[in-house]
Scaffold this motif. Structure first.
Motif, mmCIF file in Angstrom:
data_model
loop_
_atom_site.group_PDB
_atom_site.id
_atom_site.type_symbol
_atom_site.label_atom_id
_atom_site.label_comp_id
_atom_site.label_asym_id
_atom_site.label_seq_id
_atom_site.Cartn_x
_atom_site.Cartn_y
_atom_site.Cartn_z
ATOM 1 N N GLY A 97 17.254 6.890 5.482
ATOM 2 C CA GLY A 97 16.070 7.732 5.560
ATOM 3 C C GLY A 97 14.834 6.872 5.751
ATOM 4 O O GLY A 97 14.887 5.629 5.712
ATOM 5 N N THR A 98 13.705 7.518 5.944
ATOM 6 C CA THR A 98 12.472 6.786 6.247
ATOM 7 C C THR A 98 11.542 6.641 5.046
ATOM 8 O O THR A 98 10.451 6.100 5.184
ATOM 9 N N SER A 99 11.949 7.112 3.866
ATOM 10 C CA SER A 99 11.042 7.040 2.715
ATOM 11 C C SER A 99 10.705 5.599 2.352
ATOM 12 O O SER A 99 9.575 5.304 1.935
ATOM 13 N N ASP A 100 11.663 4.677 2.525
ATOM 14 C CA ASP A 100 11.378 3.266 2.243
ATOM 15 C C ASP A 100 10.338 2.710 3.213
ATOM 16 O O ASP A 100 9.489 1.907 2.820
ATOM 17 N N ILE A 101 10.408 3.133 4.464
ATOM 18 C CA ILE A 101 9.430 2.670 5.453
ATOM 19 C C ILE A 101 8.052 3.237 5.130
ATOM 20 O O ILE A 101 7.038 2.525 5.198
ATOM 21 N N HIS A 102 7.995 4.512 4.759
ATOM 22 C CA HIS A 102 6.719 5.107 4.352
ATOM 23 C C HIS A 102 6.131 4.348 3.163
ATOM 24 O O HIS A 102 4.915 4.110 3.098
ATOM 25 N N THR A 103 6.983 3.974 2.220
ATOM 26 C CA THR A 103 6.506 3.273 1.032
ATOM 27 C C THR A 103 6.034 1.862 1.374
ATOM 28 O O THR A 103 5.047 1.369 0.810
ATOM 29 N N LEU A 104 6.719 1.210 2.292
ATOM 30 C CA LEU A 104 6.257 -0.103 2.749
ATOM 31 C C LEU A 104 4.870 0.001 3.383
ATOM 32 O O LEU A 104 3.986 -0.816 3.103
ATOM 33 N N ILE A 105 4.681 1.004 4.226
ATOM 34 C CA ILE A 105 3.377 1.213 4.855
ATOM 35 C C ILE A 105 2.308 1.427 3.785
ATOM 36 O O ILE A 105 1.219 0.835 3.830
ATOM 37 N N GLU A 106 2.633 2.262 2.797
ATOM 38 C CA GLU A 106 1.686 2.544 1.716
ATOM 39 C C GLU A 106 1.314 1.272 0.962
ATOM 40 O O GLU A 106 0.146 1.048 0.616
ATOM 41 N N ASN A 107 2.290 0.421 0.701
ATOM 42 C CA ASN A 107 2.020 -0.810 -0.042
ATOM 43 C C ASN A 107 1.226 -1.814 0.779
ATOM 44 O O ASN A 107 0.345 -2.495 0.248
ATOM 45 N N TYR A 108 1.544 -1.919 2.066
ATOM 46 C CA TYR A 108 0.751 -2.822 2.910
ATOM 47 C C TYR A 108 -0.698 -2.343 3.007
ATOM 48 O O TYR A 108 -1.633 -3.146 2.945
ATOM 49 N N GLU A 109 -0.895 -1.039 3.151
ATOM 50 C CA GLU A 109 -2.254 -0.505 3.220
ATOM 51 C C GLU A 109 -2.996 -0.734 1.904
ATOM 52 O O GLU A 109 -4.171 -1.111 1.890
ATOM 53 N N TYR A 110 -2.306 -0.505 0.792
ATOM 54 C CA TYR A 110 -2.959 -0.689 -0.511
ATOM 55 C C TYR A 110 -3.344 -2.149 -0.723
ATOM 56 O O TYR A 110 -4.387 -2.446 -1.337
ATOM 57 N N ASN A 111 -2.531 -3.060 -0.243
ATOM 58 C CA ASN A 111 -2.806 -4.487 -0.432
ATOM 59 C C ASN A 111 -3.754 -5.053 0.613
ATOM 60 O O ASN A 111 -3.799 -6.267 0.830
#
Length: 284
Positions: A97-111
């Motif tokens: 699924g793509t939830s891990d990719i969404h979470t990676l995007i969220e973490n890169y944006e937050y950082n």
């Protein structure tokens, strides 16, 4: 061609800095395989959280069996992702699924970075591939990893789930069990381009106005199931539960109907669902 199957675990915490909740990644788990799906490497790292007073939620503790003490003193997100980039190399990244990719995007944006995942160049959604391989793909009703494993008869321990490395290995077992039921290459996407992120982040939604340019008004017409003539609409369209509804009449057959049409906007298409129901005499 090599493949890396990645799974992540994360902790949802409120960030005063961002004024919102963030799904902060706390664990990377991955397995690397060659073109014949032989294991050639593994990657397993914990990440020390920095959001929400560095406390894990009760739900995350229960699912992962990780504690705050387990994560204290671990490397930060930047260090782990840099090491994972080296581990990935030029392999195709896979996730269930793509939830891990969404979470990676969220973490890169937050950082402080952009939405682009630096190490991602080619990607395969294993959930979609495996479902297509057994002819069970349905975008609106996707199958979780554990449920899919049960469905195809893959043995696994419930206690092992919800840890990143264990879920990555279970994904590999599922892949091995269904390949080559569907061409794997057809599910490998180029991910180093804007279209990949535009498509991934696009939120499917129902159209709620008949004046929307994406509405095909030809889909608002119905024919009688007996005589085949086009029905006459006798009431205005009304929106109810994301569907447009109206009453219709067939003069030749003296029958009344209720027509329902829903328009769901996808990234590059509109999915139309239509239903025509005969109204009983008592309803008329």
């Amino acid at each position: 061609m090599n493949y890396v199957i990645l799974d992540l675990e994360w902790n949802t915490a409120y960030s005063p800095q961002a004024h919102r909740f963030v799904n902060e990644i706390i664990e990377f788990g991955a397995v690397k395989v060659d073109a014949e799906l032989n294991e050639i490497g593994e990657f397993e790292r914990l990440i020390s959280p920095r959001i929400g007073r560095k406390k894990l939620t009760g739900r995350v503790k229960q699912l992962t069996r990780l504690t705050n003490e387990d994560l204290a003193g671990q490397d930060d997100f930047a260090t782990v992702t840099r090491d994972f980039t080296d581990f990935l190399g030029d392999a195709v990244l896979m996730t269930w699924g793509t939830s891990d990719i969404h979470t990676l995007i969220e973490n890169y944006e937050y950082n402080g970075s952009s939405r682009v995942i630096p190490f991602l160049s080619r990607y395969c959604d294993l959930q979609e591939y495996c479902e297509r391989a057994i002819d069970r793909y349905d975008e609106g009703n996707q199958i979780g990893l554990g449920r899919f494993a049960e469905l195809i008869g893959v043995d696994f321990s419930e206690e092992e789930q919800h840890r990143a490395a264990a879920d990555a290995y279970l994904s590999l077992k599922c892949l091995k069990s269904v390949i080559p039921g569907y061409p794997l290459e057809s599910c490998i996407l180029r991910a180093d381009c804007d279209e990949f992120y535009d498509r991934l982040l696009f939120k499917n939604h129902y159209l709620t106005s008949l004046s929307d340019p994406d509405v095909d008004r030809g889909m608002l017409k119905f024919n009688c199931d007996v005589c085949g003539r086009q029905l006459r609409r006798v009431k205005q369209w009304r929106l109810h539960n994301r569907s447009f509804t109206a009453d219709f009449y067939c003069k030749a057959c003296d029958r009344r109907f209720t027509g329902k049409v829903a328009f769901k906007k996808l990234y590059d298409d509109v999915k139309v669902t239509r239903k025509l129901t005969v109204k009983e005499k008592t309803e008329q």
